[in-house]
Motif scaffolding. Structure first.
Motif, PDB file in Angstrom:
ATOM      1  N   TYR A  75       9.859   0.739  17.196  1.00 48.94           N
ATOM      2  CA  TYR A  75       9.601   1.009  15.783  1.00 48.94           C
ATOM      3  C   TYR A  75       9.065   2.420  15.603  1.00 48.94           C
ATOM      4  CZ  TYR A  75       9.993  -4.010  14.868  1.00 48.94           C
ATOM      5  OH  TYR A  75      10.428  -5.290  14.764  1.00 48.94           O
ATOM      6  N   CYS A  76       9.371   3.005  14.460  1.00 48.65           N
ATOM      7  CA  CYS A  76       8.875   4.338  14.125  1.00 48.65           C
ATOM      8  C   CYS A  76       8.000   4.334  12.885  1.00 48.65           C
ATOM      9  CB  CYS A  76      10.041   5.292  13.903  1.00 48.65           C
ATOM     10  SG  CYS A  76      11.029   5.570  15.378  1.00 48.65           S
ATOM     11  N   TYR A  77       8.130   3.275  12.055  1.00 46.47           N
ATOM     12  CA  TYR A  77       7.436   3.268  10.772  1.00 46.47           C
ATOM     13  C   TYR A  77       6.727   1.947  10.510  1.00 46.47           C
ATOM     14  CZ  TYR A  77      10.470   7.241  10.163  1.00 46.47           C
ATOM     15  OH  TYR A  77      11.104   8.439  10.349  1.00 46.47           O
ATOM     16  N   LEU A  78       5.555   2.053   9.913  1.00 47.88           N
ATOM     17  CA  LEU A  78       4.813   0.898   9.416  1.00 47.88           C
ATOM     18  C   LEU A  78       5.058   0.826   7.915  1.00 47.88           C
ATOM     19  CD1 LEU A  78       2.619  -1.349   9.335  1.00 47.88           C
ATOM     20  CD2 LEU A  78       0.931   0.496   9.136  1.00 47.88           C
ATOM     21  N   LEU A  79       5.509  -0.328   7.446  1.00 51.78           N
ATOM     22  CA  LEU A  79       5.718  -0.557   6.029  1.00 51.78           C
ATOM     23  C   LEU A  79       4.646  -1.527   5.562  1.00 51.78           C
ATOM     24  CD1 LEU A  79       8.425   0.463   7.159  1.00 51.78           C
ATOM     25  CD2 LEU A  79       9.562  -0.994   5.523  1.00 51.78           C
ATOM     26  N   ILE A  80       4.009  -1.215   4.467  1.00 52.88           N
ATOM     27  CA  ILE A  80       2.958  -2.082   3.937  1.00 52.88           C
ATOM     28  C   ILE A  80       3.448  -2.680   2.627  1.00 52.88           C
ATOM     29  CG2 ILE A  80       0.582  -2.234   3.127  1.00 52.88           C
ATOM     30  CD1 ILE A  80      -0.056   0.083   5.030  1.00 52.88           C
ATOM     31  N   PHE A  81       3.509  -4.010   2.611  1.00 49.95           N
ATOM     32  CA  PHE A  81       3.993  -4.750   1.459  1.00 49.95           C
ATOM     33  C   PHE A  81       2.843  -5.464   0.768  1.00 49.95           C
ATOM     34  CE2 PHE A  81       7.537  -4.553   4.412  1.00 49.95           C
ATOM     35  CZ  PHE A  81       8.574  -4.160   3.594  1.00 49.95           C
ATOM     36  N   TRP A  82       2.988  -5.646  -0.539  1.00 46.06           N
ATOM     37  CA  TRP A  82       2.059  -6.464  -1.307  1.00 46.06           C
ATOM     38  C   TRP A  82       2.794  -7.747  -1.657  1.00 46.06           C
ATOM     39  CZ3 TRP A  82      -2.705  -7.446  -2.329  1.00 46.06           C
ATOM     40  CH2 TRP A  82      -3.050  -8.225  -3.417  1.00 46.06           C
ATOM     41  N   ASP A  83       2.193  -8.890  -1.299  1.00 45.78           N
ATOM     42  CA  ASP A  83       2.759 -10.191  -1.623  1.00 45.78           C
ATOM     43  C   ASP A  83       2.126 -10.677  -2.924  1.00 45.78           C
ATOM     44  OD1 ASP A  83       2.967 -13.163  -1.718  1.00 45.78           O
ATOM     45  OD2 ASP A  83       4.050 -12.849   0.170  1.00 45.78           O
ATOM     46  N   GLU A  84       2.932 -10.775  -3.972  1.00 44.67           N
ATOM     47  CA  GLU A  84       2.434 -11.139  -5.299  1.00 44.67           C
ATOM     48  C   GLU A  84       1.872 -12.561  -5.350  1.00 44.67           C
ATOM     49  OE1 GLU A  84       2.021  -9.564  -8.167  1.00 44.67           O
ATOM     50  OE2 GLU A  84       2.897  -7.660  -7.600  1.00 44.67           O
ATOM     51  N   LEU A  85       2.477 -13.504  -4.632  1.00 44.87           N
ATOM     52  CA  LEU A  85       2.012 -14.886  -4.689  1.00 44.87           C
ATOM     53  C   LEU A  85       0.750 -15.108  -3.870  1.00 44.87           C
ATOM     54  CD1 LEU A  85       5.364 -16.891  -4.597  1.00 44.87           C
ATOM     55  CD2 LEU A  85       3.957 -16.277  -6.561  1.00 44.87           C
ATOM     56  N   GLU A 103      -1.231 -12.704  -2.882  1.00 44.93           N
ATOM     57  CA  GLU A 103      -2.170 -11.633  -3.245  1.00 44.93           C
ATOM     58  C   GLU A 103      -2.836 -10.992  -2.028  1.00 44.93           C
ATOM     59  OE1 GLU A 103      -4.800 -13.180  -6.266  1.00 44.93           O
ATOM     60  OE2 GLU A 103      -3.257 -12.901  -7.790  1.00 44.93           O
ATOM     61  N   LYS A 104      -1.980 -10.563  -1.094  1.00 47.51           N
ATOM     62  CA  LYS A 104      -2.484  -9.869   0.090  1.00 47.51           C
ATOM     63  C   LYS A 104      -1.430  -8.905   0.613  1.00 47.51           C
ATOM     64  CE  LYS A 104      -1.084 -13.339   3.488  1.00 47.51           C
ATOM     65  NZ  LYS A 104      -1.534 -14.206   4.561  1.00 47.51           N
ATOM     66  N   TYR A 105      -1.892  -7.962   1.430  1.00 44.92           N
ATOM     67  CA  TYR A 105      -0.990  -7.005   2.058  1.00 44.92           C
ATOM     68  C   TYR A 105      -0.409  -7.606   3.328  1.00 44.92           C
ATOM     69  CZ  TYR A 105      -2.790  -3.357  -1.016  1.00 44.92           C
ATOM     70  OH  TYR A 105      -3.130  -2.604  -2.109  1.00 44.92           O
ATOM     71  N   LEU A 106       0.846  -7.235   3.606  1.00 47.59           N
ATOM     72  CA  LEU A 106       1.536  -7.686   4.810  1.00 47.59           C
ATOM     73  C   LEU A 106       2.178  -6.483   5.486  1.00 47.59           C
ATOM     74  CD1 LEU A 106       3.404 -10.733   3.247  1.00 47.59           C
ATOM     75  CD2 LEU A 106       1.339 -10.814   4.644  1.00 47.59           C
ATOM     76  N   PRO A 107       2.215  -6.478   6.822  1.00 54.14           N
ATOM     77  CA  PRO A 107       2.871  -5.379   7.519  1.00 54.14           C
ATOM     78  C   PRO A 107       4.361  -5.651   7.728  1.00 54.14           C
ATOM     79  CG  PRO A 107       1.856  -6.811   9.118  1.00 54.14           C
ATOM     80  CD  PRO A 107       1.532  -7.377   7.753  1.00 54.14           C
TER      81      PRO A 107
END
Length: 83
Positions: free
Chosen positions: A30-40, A42-46
């Motif tokens: 991997y080269c990149y970390l993507l940070i997602f927000w989960d609306e349901l 209500e937390k961040y996920l990698p």
């Protein structure tokens, strides 16, 4: 991290660092970390990406009603924000 009205809530820096370390230690290159927000939940996920072009494939926070939205992307090695 991610403080202010532009973001749904702040992200603990220790959590961010653990995601960076996990991406670097992965047997997948991997080269990149993507940070997602989960609306349901209500937390961040990698998430992780090999190519920079993969970052653009995700819907961005603030621009879509989808459940999981991309908040930011970072280069795993320079730690600079790329998206």
């Amino acid at each position: 991290m991610f403080e202010g009205l532009k973001y749904p809530k702040s992200l603990d820096e220790a959590q961010f660092n653990s995601w960076m370390e996990a991406g670097r230690a992965s047997p997948i290159s991997y080269c990149y970390l993507l940070i997602f927000w989960d609306e349901l939940d209500e937390k961040y996920l990698p998430g992780f990406a090999i190519r920079r072009s993969e970052i653009e494939e995700h819907e961005k926070y603030g621009y879509s009603p989808a459940r999981q939205l991309l908040v930011a992307a970072y280069d795993l090695y320079s730690e600079s924000r790329v998206g």
